[in-house]
Design a protein around this motif. Structure first.
Motif, PDB file in Angstrom:
ATOM      1  N   ARG A   1     -38.149  11.294  29.889  1.00  0.00           N
ATOM      2  CA  ARG A   1     -37.215  11.687  28.837  1.00  0.00           C
ATOM      3  C   ARG A   1     -37.318  13.192  28.565  1.00  0.00           C
ATOM      4  NH1 ARG A   1     -33.820   9.586  24.674  1.00  0.00           N
ATOM      5  NH2 ARG A   1     -32.811  11.491  23.888  1.00  0.00           N
ATOM      6  N   THR A   2     -38.517  13.744  28.692  1.00  0.00           N
ATOM      7  CA  THR A   2     -38.681  15.190  28.538  1.00  0.00           C
ATOM      8  C   THR A   2     -37.875  15.942  29.595  1.00  0.00           C
ATOM      9  OG1 THR A   2     -40.899  14.910  27.602  1.00  0.00           O
ATOM     10  CG2 THR A   2     -40.347  17.072  28.506  1.00  0.00           C
TER      11      THR A   2
ATOM     12  N   ASP B   1     -39.058   5.888  25.570  1.00  0.00           N
ATOM     13  CA  ASP B   1     -38.839   7.334  25.492  1.00  0.00           C
ATOM     14  C   ASP B   1     -39.987   8.048  24.799  1.00  0.00           C
ATOM     15  OD1 ASP B   1     -36.383   7.343  26.777  1.00  0.00           O
ATOM     16  OD2 ASP B   1     -35.255   7.000  24.929  1.00  0.00           O
TER      17      ASP B   1
ATOM     18  N   ASP C   1     -34.160  15.661  28.703  1.00  0.00           N
ATOM     19  CA  ASP C   1     -33.757  16.515  27.584  1.00  0.00           C
ATOM     20  C   ASP C   1     -33.740  17.982  27.979  1.00  0.00           C
ATOM     21  OD1 ASP C   1     -33.353  14.412  25.868  1.00  0.00           O
ATOM     22  OD2 ASP C   1     -35.308  14.552  24.899  1.00  0.00           O
TER      23      ASP C   1
ATOM     24  N   THR D   1     -42.107  12.989  23.613  1.00  0.00           N
ATOM     25  CA  THR D   1     -41.191  12.240  24.467  1.00  0.00           C
ATOM     26  C   THR D   1     -41.882  11.955  25.790  1.00  0.00           C
ATOM     27  OG1 THR D   1     -40.237  14.371  25.154  1.00  0.00           O
ATOM     28  CG2 THR D   1     -39.051  13.129  23.446  1.00  0.00           C
TER      29      THR D   1
ATOM     30  N   SER E   1     -31.662  12.561  17.844  1.00  0.00           N
ATOM     31  CA  SER E   1     -31.326  11.794  19.039  1.00  0.00           C
ATOM     32  C   SER E   1     -32.053  10.459  18.984  1.00  0.00           C
ATOM     33  CB  SER E   1     -31.735  12.556  20.301  1.00  0.00           C
ATOM     34  OG  SER E   1     -31.438  11.834  21.458  1.00  0.00           O
TER      35      SER E   1
ATOM     36  N   CYS F   1     -37.780  15.953  18.112  1.00  0.00           N
ATOM     37  CA  CYS F   1     -36.753  14.925  18.232  1.00  0.00           C
ATOM     38  C   CYS F   1     -36.952  13.897  17.125  1.00  0.00           C
ATOM     39  CB  CYS F   1     -36.839  14.241  19.599  1.00  0.00           C
ATOM     40  SG  CYS F   1     -36.680  15.358  21.006  1.00  0.00           S
TER      41      CYS F   1
ATOM     42  N   ARG G   1     -30.583  18.536  30.137  1.00  0.00           N
ATOM     43  CA  ARG G   1     -29.277  18.462  29.470  1.00  0.00           C
ATOM     44  C   ARG G   1     -29.111  19.508  28.378  1.00  0.00           C
ATOM     45  NH1 ARG G   1     -28.764  15.199  24.680  1.00  0.00           N
ATOM     46  NH2 ARG G   1     -30.774  14.473  23.873  1.00  0.00           N
ATOM     47  N   LEU G   2     -30.210  20.013  27.833  1.00  0.00           N
ATOM     48  CA  LEU G   2     -30.120  21.020  26.782  1.00  0.00           C
ATOM     49  C   LEU G   2     -30.199  22.440  27.320  1.00  0.00           C
ATOM     50  CD1 LEU G   2     -32.414  19.331  24.099  1.00  0.00           C
ATOM     51  CD2 LEU G   2     -29.910  19.343  24.190  1.00  0.00           C
TER      52      LEU G   2
END
Length: 379
Positions: free
Chosen positions: A140-141, A126, A144, A136, A120, A102, A147-148
């Motif tokens: 936040r991990t 984060d 991500d 991250t 990002s 990231c 969402r990915l």
């Protein structure tokens, strides 16, 4: 290659167990001749690493660290692994997944084989550091990875794994997402974090639970809750437990094929079924979505609904014990059983901190014993 001890002695001290860029090594006094020795690997152009470092997940991650631009961190499965979710080891279907990096939107990083670059914006909260690697943060991990993911199911696996590692929770991921509603993939992340629960011990258990909930449309089960009898004797901690139907769902991976493991499984299953529960076992083939109808059949056929129950609380606190009773003369499978009075179970709940939508009371009902099967005249 020569004497391993002699080769090992050629590794520069600053490079033992690490990976660095060539320029950094030259500034620390390492000569080009030493960098060309057999004791030094070159995982990427301009990056040198200790050849004696054991191959594995940690080596893959450390090889990428020298490539990070200012403000860049390791994310995705690699960050989750460092945070303690060791089941997310960067392998899927026998292939290695690229390491996610990231980087801030103002930075540039050239893509390389085995590396995926994600531009990002990262806030101060984060970013973290684990084992000397900038990563991250745990929440936040999880966000991500959710969402990915290609599907919410894979996102649920990630959040479940991080929750089991004790570094974040589904509600924490949801709260983090609410502060960043414009992130790409927010709807998928929201669905995955909502479905995540505490106490999951493997990705296969998550897959079984997703089949149970999303494909078969069955009620929310208890996950890895301890089951004891009324005398407090431990009976098991099943993967899934439908407290209304009295059906247990167990996933059997490759590890369950070993003789000692399968023997323990059989003993535990006999103990649960002796007390009226019915155990339905699943393999990796069973948890495919196309087998959802079979899962529904198992639950409705094996669980005869001959249960009643209530929740007991202690000292006015939240309910922590479920007492279920089975009607006399019938087992959880619908077959007639011995004419004993009643068999009772106590399901001891661990504190529920996740979004498991369990009713405050047990909605079980008492059924009637199944009639004895008719015997034909022929044998």
């Amino acid at each position: 290659m020569g004497d391993p001890a002699a080769v090992r002695s050629e590794v520069p001290d600053v490079l033992v167990g690490a990976a660095l860029r060539r320029g950094e090594l030259l500034r620390r006094g390492v000569t080009d001749s030493r960098l060309r020795s057999q004791a030094v690997r070159r995982p990427f152009r301009g990056v040198h690493a200790d050849a004696a470092a054991p191959p594995g997940v940690l080596r893959r991650i450390r090889d990428v660290v020298p490539l990070l631009p200012p403000g860049g961190v390791v994310g995705g499965w690699a960050a989750a692994w460092l945070h303690g979710a060791r089941c997310l080891d960067g392998r899927a279907g026998g292939t290695e997944l690229p390491v996610l990096v990231c980087v801030p939107g103002t930075r540039r990083m050239r893509p390389r084989p085995g590396v995926r670059v994600l531009r990002s914006e990262l806030r101060e909260d984060d970013v973290a550091e684990v084992s000397g690697v900038p990563v991250t943060s745990a929440v936040r991990t999880g966000l991500d990875l959710a969402r990915l993911s290609e599907t919410p199911r894979r996102g649920v696996v990630a959040v479940d794994a991080l929750w089991a590692a004790g570094v974040t929770t589904g509600p924490a991921v949801l709260a983090h997402l609410e502060e960043r509603p414009r992130l790409h993939g927010s709807p998928v992340a929201r669905g995955a974090a909502t479905l995540a629960v505490a106490g999951v011990r493997s990705p296969q258990e998550t897959a079984l639970r997703m089949l149970w909930l999303l494909d078969a449309g069955l009620p929310v089960p208890l996950v890895n809750h301890r089951v004891v009898d009324l005398d407090g004797h431990h009976l098991g901690r099943p993967d899934l437990l439908d407290e209304e139907a009295g059906v247990v769902g167990e996933f059997d991976g490759r590890g369950h094929l070993a003789l000692d493991v399968s023997t323990v499984d059989h003993v535990r299953q006999e103990g649960l079924e002796r007390h009226g529960l019915v155990v339905a076992r699943f393999t990796s083939l069973d948890v495919r979505p196309e087998h959802a109808r079979r899962t529904v059949w198992r639950r409705t056929t094996l669980g005869d609904g001959a249960w009643s129950g209530r929740v007991r609380g202690r000292g006015g606190s939240s309910a922590d014990r479920y007492v279920a009773t089975r009607s006399s003369g019938t087992g959880g499978s619908g077959r007639t059983g011995p004419a004993t009075s009643r068999t009772s179970l106590a399901f001891r709940r661990r504190p529920v901190t996740g979004p498991v939508r369990l009713s405050a009371r047990v909605r079980g009902r008492r059924g009637t014993p199944a009639p004895a099967p008719r015997r034909s005249g022929r044998r």
